[in-house]
Design a protein around this motif. Sequence first.
Motif, short mmCIF file in Angstrom:
data_model
loop_
_atom_site.label_atom_id
_atom_site.label_comp_id
_atom_site.label_asym_id
_atom_site.label_seq_id
_atom_site.Cartn_x
_atom_site.Cartn_y
_atom_site.Cartn_z
N TRP A 324 -23.20 -12.81 8.84
CA TRP A 324 -22.54 -12.58 7.30
C TRP A 324 -23.62 -11.53 6.60
CZ3 TRP A 324 -23.11 -18.55 6.64
CH2 TRP A 324 -22.09 -19.19 7.49
N GLY A 325 -24.70 -10.98 7.20
CA GLY A 325 -25.64 -10.02 6.53
C GLY A 325 -26.61 -10.59 5.94
N ILE A 326 -27.07 -11.74 6.29
CA ILE A 326 -28.28 -12.69 5.28
C ILE A 326 -29.46 -12.04 5.94
CG2 ILE A 326 -29.14 -14.76 4.99
CD1 ILE A 326 -26.82 -14.45 3.33
N ASN A 327 -30.29 -11.55 5.26
CA ASN A 327 -31.64 -11.07 5.88
C ASN A 327 -32.71 -12.03 5.56
OD1 ASN A 327 -32.27 -10.32 3.28
ND2 ASN A 327 -31.53 -8.01 3.54
N THR A 328 -32.70 -13.11 4.92
CA THR A 328 -33.73 -13.98 4.52
C THR A 328 -33.27 -15.32 4.62
OG1 THR A 328 -34.47 -12.08 2.94
CG2 THR A 328 -35.58 -14.54 3.00
N ALA A 579 -16.84 -13.86 -6.99
CA ALA A 579 -17.76 -14.11 -7.99
C ALA A 579 -19.06 -14.09 -7.23
CB ALA A 579 -17.79 -15.81 -8.34
N TYR A 580 -19.18 -14.37 -5.96
CA TYR A 580 -20.27 -13.91 -5.15
C TYR A 580 -20.44 -12.56 -5.16
CZ TYR A 580 -23.69 -13.53 -0.99
OH TYR A 580 -24.72 -13.39 -0.40
N ARG A 581 -19.38 -11.76 -4.65
CA ARG A 581 -19.59 -10.34 -4.42
C ARG A 581 -20.03 -9.68 -5.61
NH1 ARG A 581 -14.61 -6.07 -3.11
NH2 ARG A 581 -15.71 -4.21 -3.10
N HIS A 582 -19.39 -10.11 -7.01
CA HIS A 582 -19.59 -9.50 -8.17
C HIS A 582 -21.35 -9.69 -8.51
CE1 HIS A 582 -19.86 -9.69 -12.94
NE2 HIS A 582 -19.27 -8.38 -12.71
N PHE A 583 -21.69 -10.98 -8.12
CA PHE A 583 -22.96 -11.34 -8.61
C PHE A 583 -24.01 -10.51 -7.71
CE2 PHE A 583 -27.06 -13.56 -8.56
CZ PHE A 583 -27.09 -14.30 -9.85
N VAL A 584 -23.84 -10.39 -6.43
CA VAL A 584 -24.63 -9.69 -5.57
C VAL A 584 -24.66 -8.29 -5.73
CG1 VAL A 584 -25.25 -9.06 -2.98
CG2 VAL A 584 -24.75 -11.55 -3.88
N ALA A 633 -16.68 -11.96 1.92
CA ALA A 633 -17.19 -11.19 0.64
C ALA A 633 -18.83 -11.17 0.93
CB ALA A 633 -16.99 -12.09 -0.73
N MET A 634 -19.31 -11.96 1.42
CA MET A 634 -20.56 -11.95 1.96
C MET A 634 -20.91 -10.71 2.76
SD MET A 634 -21.67 -15.88 2.55
CE MET A 634 -23.34 -15.57 3.04
N ARG A 635 -20.17 -10.63 3.74
CA ARG A 635 -20.32 -9.38 4.77
C ARG A 635 -19.97 -8.20 4.15
NH1 ARG A 635 -16.30 -11.93 9.21
NH2 ARG A 635 -17.88 -13.09 10.50
N ASP A 636 -19.02 -8.15 3.27
CA ASP A 636 -18.77 -6.87 2.43
C ASP A 636 -19.96 -6.33 1.45
OD1 ASP A 636 -16.38 -6.71 3.57
OD2 ASP A 636 -15.12 -7.38 2.04
N SER A 637 -20.44 -7.29 0.58
CA SER A 637 -21.40 -7.03 -0.15
C SER A 637 -22.70 -6.52 0.32
CB SER A 637 -21.58 -8.19 -1.23
OG SER A 637 -20.49 -8.44 -2.13
N HIS A 638 -23.09 -7.47 1.45
CA HIS A 638 -24.37 -6.90 2.19
C HIS A 638 -24.38 -5.82 2.85
CE1 HIS A 638 -24.90 -11.75 2.34
NE2 HIS A 638 -25.24 -11.15 1.15
#
Length: 664
Positions: A324-328, A579-584, A633-638
Motif C-alpha cells: 500500500w506504500g505505507i512507510n511508517t 477523501a484519503y487521496r485528497h487529504f494525503v 487510493a493509498m497506493r496511488d497517492s503514496h
Amino acid sequence: MMIDKAQCIPATLFTCKDNTCIESISSSDIVVRTEDSGGEAWLDAAACTSLEWQANDYLYMDVTHRSHDVLVVVLRFVDLNQQSITVHFGVLPGVETRICLPLKALAGDELFLSRFPGVLQTVLRGDPSVDRSGIIGFGIGTIASTASRCFTIGSIYLSKELPDFNYAVQPLIDELGQLTDRRWKGKTGSEQEMRVRMEAELSCGDPEISSSPELSVYGGWKELCFESSGYFRTEFDGDRWWFVDPEGYALFSAGMDCVQPSDSMRVNGMEHLLPDLPGKHGAFRDAWSSESEYSFMIANWIRICGTSWRKAWMEVTEQRLKQWGINTIGNWSDGDFIAKSTLPYVYPMHSFPGTSEFIYRDFPDVFSEEYERNAETFASQLMELQNDRRMIGYFMRNEPHWAFVDSLNLTERLLMCDRSLKSKTYLAHWLQAKYGEVSKLNEAWDMTFGSFEELESKLNGLPTTVAAREDCERFHRIMIRRYVEIPAASCRKASPHHLNLGMRYAWVANDDILEGCEAFDVFSINCYQMKPDKEMIKQIADKLNRPLMIGEFHFGAADAGLPAYGIRAVASQRERADAYRHFVEQSAAIPELIGVHYFQLNDQPALGRFDGENYQIGVIDVCLRPYDSFVEAMRDSHARMYNIRTGRVKPFSDPPHEIPKTGF
C-alpha cells in the motif's frame, strides 16, 4: 426539599428550540423530532431552578430510536454565569438505552466519562465547568445528521442513587462480529467465504516483499539526499521541510496508526447485544485480551489459522503495508510486529508525568518537585530504545485533555482550587516579585488581600480588572511552558539521537498552546478535517521554526457495516477513497508538513472499543477484508507524493462531498 429516591422532570416543561419539534408528550415520555441540522428540546430558567440539581447525584432517562445509525444524544447545561457544558452520548439504533449522567461531571474534571451498560462513548464539551447550584437552562437534542431524526425519551429523573440497567436480550451482531440487521456491499456471507479468501492471500503472500528501488532501506526517497547522521532527523532545504532517514535520504512519512490485530470490544454492559461468545480458556483464548474484552477480528484469524494466527497476521500485515506504500508504523502499534518488521516506526510514550494533585483535568502541579521527579522516571522508558535506528522519534503524549477547553485559563482554575498546590505558592511569589507590595496588587486587581500568602487559599470570586486578566494570562502561559519543557528536557537527556515529535494536540485554539513547543523537534497535531489547514500549519511552523506532522486523520462512510462513521464522513467507500487521496496529496504539497498518519488500520468493533467508539474508519473490516477502493487510493497517492511535494505534479483537488459525522 429532600429527595427520597428520584425526582421526575415533567415532560410538559419542555419547549421546542431551533429545528426541533416535540411531536407528542405523554405521562411517561416525549417523542422528539429534529431536522437534519440538529436541535434540542429546552427547559427554561424557571423550570431549571425549581429542580434539585445539588441534592441529587444522577440524571437518567431511557432513549430509543429507529434510525439505521448511531444517535448522538446531547444534554446541555447552562448556569447563571452563562457557562455551558454539553454531554454527548452514543446510542445504538433499535434498542432501548438508559443514558445516565453523574452530575459531578458538570465540574468539568473529566473529558471522557465512564461508560454505563448499553451506552457507547460519553464525552464532555464546552466551558471548563458549570455551577450546579445555578443551573438556569437544560436541553436535550442531537447533532446534525444526514436526515431528520425521531427518538423517544422516557421519563427523565434526578436521583441520589445509580439506576438499574436491566435490558432485554437482543443480539445485534453475528459470530463474525458483523451487524445482523444490515446488508452492504462486501459483507462476508459465511465463515467459509472468509476462509477461502484469506487462505488464498496467505498462499500467495511474500512477507519479504522488497521496497521500490527508488526508496532506501528506511523508506527514504533516493532522489534527494542530505547529510547522514545515522538516525532520523529533520532538514529545511530552503523551500520545504523533510524527515531525513539514517542514510541521509528525504522522507515524507505516510504512516498507519494502530497496526494491531484489532481493537478489542468491551463485553461488560453489552452482554445483552452479543451472540454466544467462545470460552475464555479454549481455542479462542487469544481473542480475550482480558476478562471483559473480546476481539472478533482475532477470533476470525484463529478460525483460519488456529494457534499460528499471530505469525500469519504479522506476515500478511507487513506485506499489505508495503504494497500500500505505507512507510511508517504509527502510534499504538503492536510491539512484536514492530520488532519483526523492517519499516520505520514512531514510539508512543506512556505514563506522562502527573502529580498527586492536578490543577485541572490532566494538567499537573507543574511547579512541584514531584513533577520534575516524575518527568525523569517518564523519560527512562526511552533508554532501551536510544540506539534503535528504525525509530523515527517519540510522541510524549496524545491529546492533553485540559487543552480541549478553548476558554480555559489555568491561573483562574488555580485560584479557584481549594487544594494546596506548589504552583499556587509560586504564583504568590511571582506576583510579589512583580508588585512588591500587596497594596499595589490590591489596587491592580481591585481586591482586598491582607498578604500575598492569601493567594494560596481558594478565592470565592475571580478578579476581573484588565491587569488581573493580563496577569492570569501571563502566568497561564508560564505554566504551559513548564508543562512542556520539563519532560522534554528529560526525554532529550534519555534519548539524544531520536526526534521529539510532540504531544499530538487535538487542535490549537490559540497561541497559548504553543508555549514551550520549541522544545519539540516536530510539532504534532491530530487533524480531523477534510484537508489540512495550510495557513495554520505555516503560522505554527514559522512561530516555532519547526516542521509539523499530523498524527491522526480519518474518514468513514455510510454504506458499510458499522452504525457510526467517525469524525469526518462521506456517503460511500468510493468517496472515502477520494477523501484519503485528497487529504494525503494536499498534505504532501504543504512545505511545512512532513508526515501524515492515518487512524487506523482496522474498523472499530460494532458495539464499541474500551471507550465506546465504534467507527467505520479502518482499511480492513472485521472479517479481515481490505476495502479495495481505499487501498487503491493509498497506493496511488503514496506513489505520487514525492513528485507532488517537489512540484512536479499537482495534488488531487477534487474532494468528495462531506456528510454529517456520527462521532461523539
